[in-house]
Design a protein around this motif. Structure first.
Motif, PDB file in Angstrom:
ATOM      1  N   ALA A 194      46.601  50.737  50.101  1.00  0.00           N
ATOM      2  CA  ALA A 194      45.213  51.042  49.772  1.00  0.00           C
ATOM      3  C   ALA A 194      44.292  50.715  50.942  1.00  0.00           C
ATOM      4  O   ALA A 194      43.374  51.492  51.277  1.00  0.00           O
ATOM      5  N   GLU A 195      44.524  49.561  51.581  1.00  0.00           N
ATOM      6  CA  GLU A 195      43.702  49.187  52.734  1.00  0.00           C
ATOM      7  C   GLU A 195      43.922  50.146  53.897  1.00  0.00           C
ATOM      8  O   GLU A 195      42.970  50.534  54.584  1.00  0.00           O
TER       9      GLU A 195
ATOM     10  N   SER B 253      38.237  49.729  46.561  1.00  0.00           N
ATOM     11  CA  SER B 253      38.364  49.374  45.155  1.00  0.00           C
ATOM     12  C   SER B 253      39.827  49.338  44.730  1.00  0.00           C
ATOM     13  O   SER B 253      40.217  48.489  43.915  1.00  0.00           O
ATOM     14  N   HIS B 254      40.624  50.292  45.264  1.00  0.00           N
ATOM     15  CA  HIS B 254      42.064  50.248  45.001  1.00  0.00           C
ATOM     16  C   HIS B 254      42.624  48.886  45.422  1.00  0.00           C
ATOM     17  O   HIS B 254      43.421  48.267  44.698  1.00  0.00           O
ATOM     18  N   ALA B 255      42.230  48.458  46.589  1.00  0.00           N
ATOM     19  CA  ALA B 255      42.749  47.192  47.111  1.00  0.00           C
ATOM     20  C   ALA B 255      42.253  46.000  46.292  1.00  0.00           C
ATOM     21  O   ALA B 255      43.019  45.067  45.997  1.00  0.00           O
ATOM     22  N   LEU B 256      40.970  46.007  45.915  1.00  0.00           N
ATOM     23  CA  LEU B 256      40.422  44.901  45.125  1.00  0.00           C
ATOM     24  C   LEU B 256      41.138  44.747  43.787  1.00  0.00           C
ATOM     25  O   LEU B 256      41.322  43.636  43.288  1.00  0.00           O
TER      26      LEU B 256
ATOM     27  N   LEU C 241      41.379  38.643  43.273  1.00  0.00           N
ATOM     28  CA  LEU C 241      40.330  38.744  42.265  1.00  0.00           C
ATOM     29  C   LEU C 241      40.920  39.048  40.895  1.00  0.00           C
ATOM     30  O   LEU C 241      40.455  38.517  39.875  1.00  0.00           O
ATOM     31  N   ARG C 242      41.932  39.865  40.875  1.00  0.00           N
ATOM     32  CA  ARG C 242      42.577  40.172  39.594  1.00  0.00           C
ATOM     33  C   ARG C 242      43.195  38.920  38.988  1.00  0.00           C
ATOM     34  O   ARG C 242      43.131  38.706  37.764  1.00  0.00           O
TER      35      ARG C 242
END
Length: 442
Positions: free
Chosen positions: A418-419, A425-428, A433-434
């Motif tokens: 994703a990065e 947002s994909h990466a987050l 955070l998840r």
């Protein structure tokens, strides 16, 4: 001697060979122009337009309140159809059902992709489908059977049939018998481009559907193309076409007999006998007038128009390998391998929607009784489409399930990619955070 189109393949140039591959519906531009106002009228006027077009195109005594077949009409149909014909319809439906039940996918499958991580598919029926049954050049209870049975096997909850009305405002009796025996109770007396528009948009009487399947004239094909952004139009099924590949182990008269099967559908059909045997070709030419003499005048005229025109005839090749090349380039709807040893040829054919093997499997048997579906892609679409099947009436959902122990490995790889692609947002969503949201509340 006849005026059947005869093509010595070895003498043809590239342009002439390419012309042999054309079908009557190859260029739909004029049909698209003609169906556009029909579609718009149905969209804006509903039942009134359907009744008007029924009177104009089908010469049918039809009013807006008679567009749907009544229960009394179903009952009358069983009284009108000979019992032996009803028995043959039952026989065909039974075989078609047996074949298509074998096609039905499991409702769901899951595979453990990695420890603790699962992926698979789930199949559910399409909610509503309309089945197009043509009538213009004949009556087709067989198409009703071929479209209705796989839809019923798939479990489609809302099924309807659209079919052109007769001049008296009724529907072919055997078509109604086949519909009822297959399990379909909703039949609308509407055909042509207006039928496609009706099920795409819905009218006061006709319920809209998510998909329409079934063969039709170039007008129907054009309407499907024009409405492809409104309704799923399924596989491309237009006017009938066949190639008979005959080797030197069969009589040319037999090849001619089978060549006429699809040619008699109408002058917009396509039909070729391809053979490397001059004997077979000459025997076929000699036999055609005898066969025509045994046919009804209308069907004989239809098939003459095909075999003496630009979309049919006899193709004489230099070798069986050249015959294979022609078949694969043509990509026919129906293909007969007419030979005492048909399996010798099967491995060389890669582009055909239906392949019928040997001297005892004419298209007639496949069209009515054998079981495999006779609604097939035409106009070379066999290169990427297959026959109508149960899978045309279901939709597939992918299923994924990752357990907590498997999550960290998947999250790391997903975040890295994703990065790289620049999707923050994909990466987050798979970052630390998840993890904070997944912690038990204290």
């Amino acid at each position: 001697m006849t005026d059947v189109s005869f093509h010595d393949y070895a003498t043809l140039g590239a342009t002439e060979r390419s012309a042999l591959l054309a079908r009557s519906e190859t260029d739909l531009s004029s049909f698209l122009e003609r169906v556009a106002p029909i579609i718009e009228a149905v969209r804006t006027e509903g039942d009134a337009a359907l009744a008007r077009f029924g009177q104009e195109f089908d010469k049918a005594a039809l009013s807006p309140d008679r567009l749907k077949v009544s229960e009394a009409e179903f009952e009358a149909a069983f009284d009108a159809v000979d019992g032996a014909v009803v028995e043959s319809i039952r026989f065909g439906i039974d075989n078609i059902r047996r074949f298509h039940e074998e096609q039905k996918p499991e409702p769901m499958w899951l595979k453990e992709i990695r420890p603790g991580a699962y992926a698979g598919d789930r199949f559910t029926p399409i909610r509503s489908v309309a089945l197009y049954v043509p009538r213009g050049k004949g009556s087709f209870p067989s198409v009703t059977m071929m479209t209705s049975v796989p839809a019923m096997v798939a479990g489609v909850p809302e099924l309807s049939i659209v079919t052109p009305p007769a001049p008296d405002g009724g529907v072919d009796a055997a078509t109604l018998v086949a519909a009822r025996l297959a399990g379909v109770d909703t039949v609308y007396k509407v055909g042509g481009a207006q039928a496609v528009a009706a099920v795409a948009y819905g009218t006061e009487t006709v319920r809209p559907a998510l998909k329409i399947v079934g063969p039709g004239s170039p007008f129907v094909v054009a309407a499907k193309r024009a409405l492809a952004g409104v309704i799923d139009t399924g596989l491309p099924a237009g006017p009938s076409e066949v190639v008979i590949l005959a080797d030197d182990t069969v009589h040319g008269g037999l090849a001619a007999l089978d060549l006429l099967i699809e040619a008699e559908h109408g002058p917009d059909s396509s039909a070729y006998l391809v053979t490397h045997s001059r004997r077979v070709a000459e025997e076929a030419l000699a036999a055609l007038p005898e066969h025509w003499a045994r046919m009804s005048p209308q069907r004989a005229d239809f098939s003459r128009a095909v075999l003496c025109g630009r979309h049919g005839g006899i193709v004489l090749t230099r070798s069986v390998e050249e015959s294979y090349d022609f078949v694969n380039a043509y990509a026919p709807e129906h293909l007969e391998l007419l030979s005492q040893e048909p399996f010798l040829h099967l491995g060389h054919i890669t582009e055909a929607a239906e392949i019928l093997m040997g001297t005892h499997t004419p298209v007639s048997i496949a069209n009515f009784a054998l079981g495999p579906n006779a609604v097939l892609p035409t106009s070379r679409w066999a290169r990427s489409f297959g026959p109508l099947s149960v899978t045309d009436f279901v939709k597939r959902s992918s299923i994924g399930y990752v357990t907590a122990p498997a999550y960290p490995e998947f999250a790391g790889h997903a975040r890295r990619l994703a990065e790289y692609e620049g999707f923050s947002s994909h990466a987050l969503a798979v970052s630390e955070l998840r993890d904070t949201y997944l912690k038990p509340r204290g």
